[in-house]
Design an enzyme around this catalytic site. Structure first.
Site, PDB file in Angstrom:
ATOM      1  N   ARG A  72      61.672  34.421  37.811  1.00 38.12           N
ATOM      2  CA  ARG A  72      63.026  34.893  37.552  1.00 38.12           C
ATOM      3  C   ARG A  72      64.023  33.859  38.067  1.00 38.12           C
ATOM      4  O   ARG A  72      63.755  33.123  38.997  1.00 38.12           O
ATOM      5  CB  ARG A  72      63.268  36.236  38.251  1.00 38.12           C
ATOM      6  N   TYR A 200      59.567  33.613  30.209  1.00 43.06           N
ATOM      7  CA  TYR A 200      58.776  34.078  31.339  1.00 43.06           C
ATOM      8  C   TYR A 200      59.054  35.525  31.770  1.00 43.06           C
ATOM      9  O   TYR A 200      60.201  35.898  32.056  1.00 43.06           O
ATOM     10  CB  TYR A 200      58.995  33.196  32.587  1.00 43.06           C
ATOM     11  N   LYS A 209      62.650  44.428  34.517  1.00 44.83           N
ATOM     12  CA  LYS A 209      63.722  44.306  35.507  1.00 44.83           C
ATOM     13  C   LYS A 209      65.099  44.539  34.880  1.00 44.83           C
ATOM     14  O   LYS A 209      65.964  45.182  35.454  1.00 44.83           O
ATOM     15  CB  LYS A 209      63.667  42.947  36.203  1.00 44.83           C
ATOM     16  N   HIS A 229      63.092  49.668  42.974  1.00 43.66           N
ATOM     17  CA  HIS A 229      62.025  48.661  42.945  1.00 43.66           C
ATOM     18  C   HIS A 229      60.900  49.161  43.863  1.00 43.66           C
ATOM     19  O   HIS A 229      60.702  48.621  44.949  1.00 43.66           O
ATOM     20  CB  HIS A 229      62.600  47.329  43.436  1.00 43.66           C
ATOM     21  N   SER A 251      59.942  41.286  45.919  1.00 39.72           N
ATOM     22  CA  SER A 251      58.969  40.687  45.013  1.00 39.72           C
ATOM     23  C   SER A 251      57.892  39.925  45.785  1.00 39.72           C
ATOM     24  O   SER A 251      58.200  39.198  46.731  1.00 39.72           O
ATOM     25  CB  SER A 251      59.688  39.733  44.058  1.00 39.72           C
ATOM     26  N   CYS A 253      55.686  40.997  47.837  1.00 43.42           N
ATOM     27  CA  CYS A 253      55.555  41.414  49.239  1.00 43.42           C
ATOM     28  C   CYS A 253      54.610  42.595  49.406  1.00 43.42           C
ATOM     29  O   CYS A 253      54.627  43.276  50.430  1.00 43.42           O
ATOM     30  CB  CYS A 253      56.910  41.740  49.832  1.00 43.42           C
ATOM     31  N   GLY A 254      53.786  42.893  48.397  1.00 42.49           N
ATOM     32  CA  GLY A 254      52.710  43.836  48.632  1.00 42.49           C
ATOM     33  C   GLY A 254      52.787  45.192  47.961  1.00 42.49           C
ATOM     34  O   GLY A 254      52.011  46.081  48.313  1.00 42.49           O
ATOM     35  N   ASP A 280      55.587  48.959  40.690  1.00 36.31           N
ATOM     36  CA  ASP A 280      56.785  48.112  40.751  1.00 36.31           C
ATOM     37  C   ASP A 280      58.108  48.881  40.644  1.00 36.31           C
ATOM     38  O   ASP A 280      59.075  48.507  41.278  1.00 36.31           O
ATOM     39  CB  ASP A 280      56.722  47.060  39.628  1.00 36.31           C
ATOM     40  N   ARG A 374      50.691  35.378  36.932  1.00 38.27           N
ATOM     41  CA  ARG A 374      50.595  36.846  36.871  1.00 38.27           C
ATOM     42  C   ARG A 374      49.578  37.307  35.831  1.00 38.27           C
ATOM     43  O   ARG A 374      49.237  36.584  34.906  1.00 38.27           O
ATOM     44  CB  ARG A 374      51.969  37.423  36.517  1.00 38.27           C
TER      45      ARG A 374
HETATM   46  P1  GTP Z   1      56.275  41.977  42.531  1.00 37.77           P
HETATM   47  O1  GTP Z   1      55.319  42.252  41.417  1.00 37.77           O
HETATM   48  O2  GTP Z   1      56.747  40.555  42.551  1.00 37.77           O
HETATM   49  O3  GTP Z   1      57.409  42.924  42.617  1.00 37.77           O
HETATM   50  O4  GTP Z   1      55.460  42.019  43.891  1.00 37.77           O
HETATM   51  P2  GTP Z   1      54.557  43.038  44.692  1.00 37.77           P
HETATM   52  O5  GTP Z   1      55.385  43.611  45.796  1.00 37.77           O
HETATM   53  O6  GTP Z   1      53.826  43.982  43.811  1.00 37.77           O
HETATM   54  O7  GTP Z   1      53.560  42.020  45.364  1.00 37.77           O
HETATM   55  P3  GTP Z   1      51.980  42.000  45.508  1.00 37.77           P
HETATM   56  O8  GTP Z   1      51.386  43.312  45.920  1.00 37.77           O
HETATM   57  O9  GTP Z   1      51.415  41.404  44.286  1.00 37.77           O
HETATM   58  O10 GTP Z   1      51.873  40.995  46.727  1.00 37.77           O
HETATM   59  C1  GTP Z   1      51.602  39.684  46.562  1.00 37.77           C
HETATM   60  C2  GTP Z   1      51.463  38.918  47.844  1.00 37.77           C
HETATM   61  O11 GTP Z   1      51.506  39.706  49.023  1.00 37.77           O
HETATM   62  C3  GTP Z   1      50.124  38.222  47.857  1.00 37.77           C
HETATM   63  O12 GTP Z   1      50.318  36.935  48.377  1.00 37.77           O
HETATM   64  C4  GTP Z   1      49.298  39.076  48.809  1.00 37.77           C
HETATM   65  O13 GTP Z   1      48.265  38.351  49.370  1.00 37.77           O
HETATM   66  C5  GTP Z   1      50.340  39.504  49.818  1.00 37.77           C
HETATM   67  N1  GTP Z   1      50.015  40.774  50.493  1.00 37.77           N
HETATM   68  C6  GTP Z   1      49.977  42.003  49.957  1.00 37.77           C
HETATM   69  N2  GTP Z   1      49.654  42.938  50.871  1.00 37.77           N
HETATM   70  C7  GTP Z   1      49.500  42.274  52.043  1.00 37.77           C
HETATM   71  C8  GTP Z   1      49.194  42.679  53.375  1.00 37.77           C
HETATM   72  O14 GTP Z   1      49.008  43.844  53.666  1.00 37.77           O
HETATM   73  N3  GTP Z   1      49.125  41.703  54.314  1.00 37.77           N
HETATM   74  C9  GTP Z   1      49.367  40.391  54.017  1.00 37.77           C
HETATM   75  N4  GTP Z   1      49.284  39.509  54.998  1.00 37.77           N
HETATM   76  N5  GTP Z   1      49.645  39.972  52.765  1.00 37.77           N
HETATM   77  C10 GTP Z   1      49.730  40.897  51.802  1.00 37.77           C
HETATM   78  C1  SPV Z   2      59.306  40.693  40.614  1.00 40.76           C
HETATM   79  O1  SPV Z   2      59.668  39.503  40.701  1.00 40.76           O
HETATM   80  O2  SPV Z   2      59.730  41.577  41.404  1.00 40.76           O
HETATM   81  C2  SPV Z   2      58.332  41.098  39.591  1.00 40.76           C
HETATM   82  C3  SPV Z   2      57.949  40.113  38.577  1.00 40.76           C
HETATM   83  O3  SPV Z   2      57.908  42.227  39.591  1.00 40.76           O
HETATM   84  S1  SPV Z   2      59.109  39.917  37.293  1.00 40.76           S
HETATM   85  O4  SPV Z   2      58.808  40.902  36.269  1.00 40.76           O
HETATM   86  O5  SPV Z   2      58.957  38.561  36.764  1.00 40.76           O
HETATM   87  O6  SPV Z   2      60.437  40.130  37.807  1.00 40.76           O
HETATM   88 MN    MN Z   3      58.886  43.506  41.170  1.00 38.10          MN
END
Ligand code: GTP
Ligand code: SPV
Ligand code: MN
Length: 592
Positions: A72, A200, A209, A229, A251, A253-254, A280, A374
């Site tokens: 983004r 993208y 989003k 979110h 984003s 962050c887990g 999400d 992704r």
């Molecule tokens: P968006 O799709 O971007 O909104 O993100 P999301 O919040 O769904 O992120 P996602 O769960 O895919 O997290 C991705 C990153 O967070 C990866 O690098 C993971 O390894 C890290 N991660 C997720 N959960 C944990 C955790 O409990 N501990 C740590 N250390 N890293 C974590």
């Molecule tokens: C985020 O960045 O929070 C996502 C991926 O979930 S995107 O759809 O590219 O915004």
């Molecule tokens: Mn997201």
């Protein structure tokens, strides 16, 4: 191909877009398997998409985007409201007419010699009173195929719309993928989205989003509901009762990880289970019983690939084994499968990297997959998908969790004193930036409610809306918590094991909601007693580790308050008085 609807407002708008973009032909996406299959074959033939090994990964495809188009672009994302103050200090703004004048030339003739696809789509289960319809015009088959996974598309979406004018008009054109002319623009007062010069994810899958957060947050403000979110998960207790929890983390962050977590052995053997409703976005309405109910407006997961493996997120990996689109990961040429950093310790040697260049995982010093690569996977693939996933009424929410990446300040978990304080806790969120957006990674920035890049109106009004929702919910309001899985030691290693073990913090949260867990009152909220976080079966975590994770450094928190002060100051009189007094009260508690 013929139009799929007699809705005049839809037809007029599509004609307007056609006249501007000047495609050779217009194809309405009906959502049928035959049509989508034909589009896949066309994309394989043109090289836009690559078909993967159909035995190992049936229905799966690989795609890579342009080098300059991998995330983004927040500095090129605009909220165009009639008045600048209505977009607020945290959004880029331009006068709507001025913006349209500026962008029209970028769309003008942009589809000459190409096909324009018209994608009708529904966000939320078909038939749900909370679902909303959008139309996206695009010249990208990649967008069509992704939208098919992420939303309910085609004839059924148009049926849901009927003759109504209540649909979001999304106009996308890849144009030249020129980053200097890339714009992601929301017109919340016109129900419209203009996206140009990107191919993208979050920039071009306009249901996600742009609609389900930026436009929908505005609609929710006007109509009395919330678009957040947030992931949505259900925790089933051994007695069969399921409690639903939402979580807002910035984003990458887990959210996807928490939404699909596999409970540690100690809980599994007692009979605890976790069910995924969303990873999400949550749309939340007050139900007939006065509680807050959430639906997931999406039909799939657009999840971060790197770091996803059988151990960190088994359920996500399983979800990608069929009918999935992989974007910007490594293509293994030997067996036409995919790979990314953190999948396993066996990178392919004869491979293509996210840039489309030959790549050897054994010798290359460069990453093969982009950090924001992704997968787009159907939710129906997920082994732990909730039986309530399609429930038009949504699921009742017991607790809401905020969280971000904080190396030091925030403790593992704490509870807000009440709803108003919980809104404050959400508003003071901060997190280290990730690869999900273009720009520097690892810089701490304030990201209220994980909505900084996604709030479609003035965030001061948004906080007031949260406060108003709390008033309406009264004692039926979900309890609000904050978590931080990302505290690091002096060498920068994560202290908390995270992933499935985050269940241990969730269990304290549920205990607080049910009144079965104690807490200590501190200046920032209610904190667990170290002995109340179950660490049975964890080899590297002692009760002292937990004590450290739960420590609150008052000096750091006072420093943080200065950052909040700075953020709040931007809002002038649009900052709800309640937020100011929450901050003052927290500072007073800290300095006592
Ligand atoms: P968006 O799709 O971007 O909104 O993100 P999301 O919040 O769904 O992120 P996602 O769960 O895919 O997290 C991705 C990153 O967070 C990866 O690098 C993971 O390894 C890290 N991660 C997720 N959960 C944990 C955790 O409990 N501990 C740590 N250390 N890293 C974590
Ligand atoms: C985020 O960045 O929070 C996502 C991926 O979930 S995107 O759809 O590219 O915004
Ligand atoms: Mn997201």
């Amino acid at each position: 191909m013929a139009e799929l609807t007699t809705n005049k407002q839809v037809l007029d708008w599509v004609e307007e877009v056609r006249a501007l973009c000047k495609p050779d032909k217009v194809v309405w996406i009906d959502g049928s398997d035959e049509q989508l299959e034909a589009l896949k074959q066309e994309a394989f033939a043109s090289g836009e998409m690559t078909e993967l090994n159909q035995e190992k990964l049936p229905g799966c495809m690989w795609h890579h985007t342009a080098k300059n188009d991998v995330a983004r672009v927040e500095n090129r994302t605009f909220i165009c409201t009639g008045k600048k103050e209505d977009a607020g200090p945290t959004n880029n703004w331009m006068d709507p007419e001025e913006m349209k004048q500026k962008l029209r030339p970028l769309y003008d003739g942009a589809m000459a010699g190409r096909t324009m696809y018209v994608i009708p789509y529904c966000m939320g289960p078909i038939g749900s009173p909370f679902s909303k319809v959008g139309l996206e015009t695009t010249d990208s088959i990649y967008v069509v195929l992704n939208m098919d996974i992420m939303a309910r598309i085609g004839v059924k979406a148009l049926e849901q719309l009927g003759d109504s004018n209540d649909f979001v008009r999304g106009m996308h054109a890849k144009a030249n993928i020129d980053e200097e002319n890339r714009y992601i623009v929301q017109f919340p007062e016109d129900n419209a989205i203009w996206s140009v010069n990107s191919g993208y994810g979050g920039n071009v899958l306009l249901g996600k989003k742009c609609f389900a957060l930026r436009i929908a947050s505005y609609q929710g403000w006007k109509e009395g509901w919330m678009a957040e979110h947030m992931l949505i998960l259900g925790i089933e207790s051994p007695d069969g009762q399921i409690d639903y929890v939402t979580g807002a983390f910035p984003s990458a962050c887990g959210k996807t990880n928490l939404a699909m977590l596999i409970p540690p052995e100690i809980y599994k053997k007692q009979g605890y289970k976790v069910w995924t409703v969303g990873d999400d976005i949550a749309w939340m309405h007050i139900g007939p019983d006065g509680r807050l109910y959430a639906i997931n407006p999406e039909a799939g997961f657009f999840g971060v690939a790197p770091g996803t493996n059988a151990k960190s997120n088994f359920n996500a990996l399983e979800s990608t084994r069929k009918k999935t689109i992989f974007t910007n990961v490594v293509l293994n040429k030997d067996d036409m499968t995919v790979w990314w950093e953190g999948l396993d310790k066996n990178p392919p040697e004869n491979a293509i990297d996210w840039l489309g260049q030959p790549w050897n995982g054994k010798t290359s010093t460069e990453k093969g997959a982009h950090p924001n690569s992704r997968f787009t996977a159907p939710a129906a693939n997920c082994p732990c998908i909730s039986s309530e996933f399609e429930n038009p009424a949504g699921v009742p929410i017991t607790a809401m969790i905020f969280g971000g990446r904080r190396a030091k300040t925030a403790p593992l978990v704490y509870q807000s004193f009440d709803w108003k304080h919980g809104v404050f806790v959400g508003s003071i969120m901060a997190s280290e930036t990730t690869a999900a957006a273009a720009g520097a990674v690892g810089v701490v920035r304030r990201d209220p409610m994980a909505m900084l890049p996604f709030c479609g109106y003035n965030m001061g009004d948004y906080w007031q809306h949260w406060l108003n929702m709390g008033e309406k919910l009264g004692d039926k309001a979900p309890k609000i918590f904050n978590v931080n899985w990302f505290r690091t030691d002096d060498e920068g290693h994560f202290i908390w094991p995270g992933f499935g073990d985050n269940m241990r913090a969730l269990m304290w949260i549920l205990g607080r909601c049910k009144g079965t867990m104690e807490a200590d009152e501190t200046p920032i909220g209610y904190l667990p007693r170290a002995e109340d976080i179950n660490i049975e079966g964890l080899s590297d975590v002692t009760i002292d580790t937990v004590r450290g994770l739960l420590s609150v450094d008052k000096d750091l928190w006072m420093e943080d308050a200065a950052g909040v002060e700075e953020l709040y100051a931007k809002f002038g009189d649009r900052l709800p008085a309640e937020m100011r007094s929450q901050l003052d009260a927290q500072k007073a508690r800290l300095s006592k």
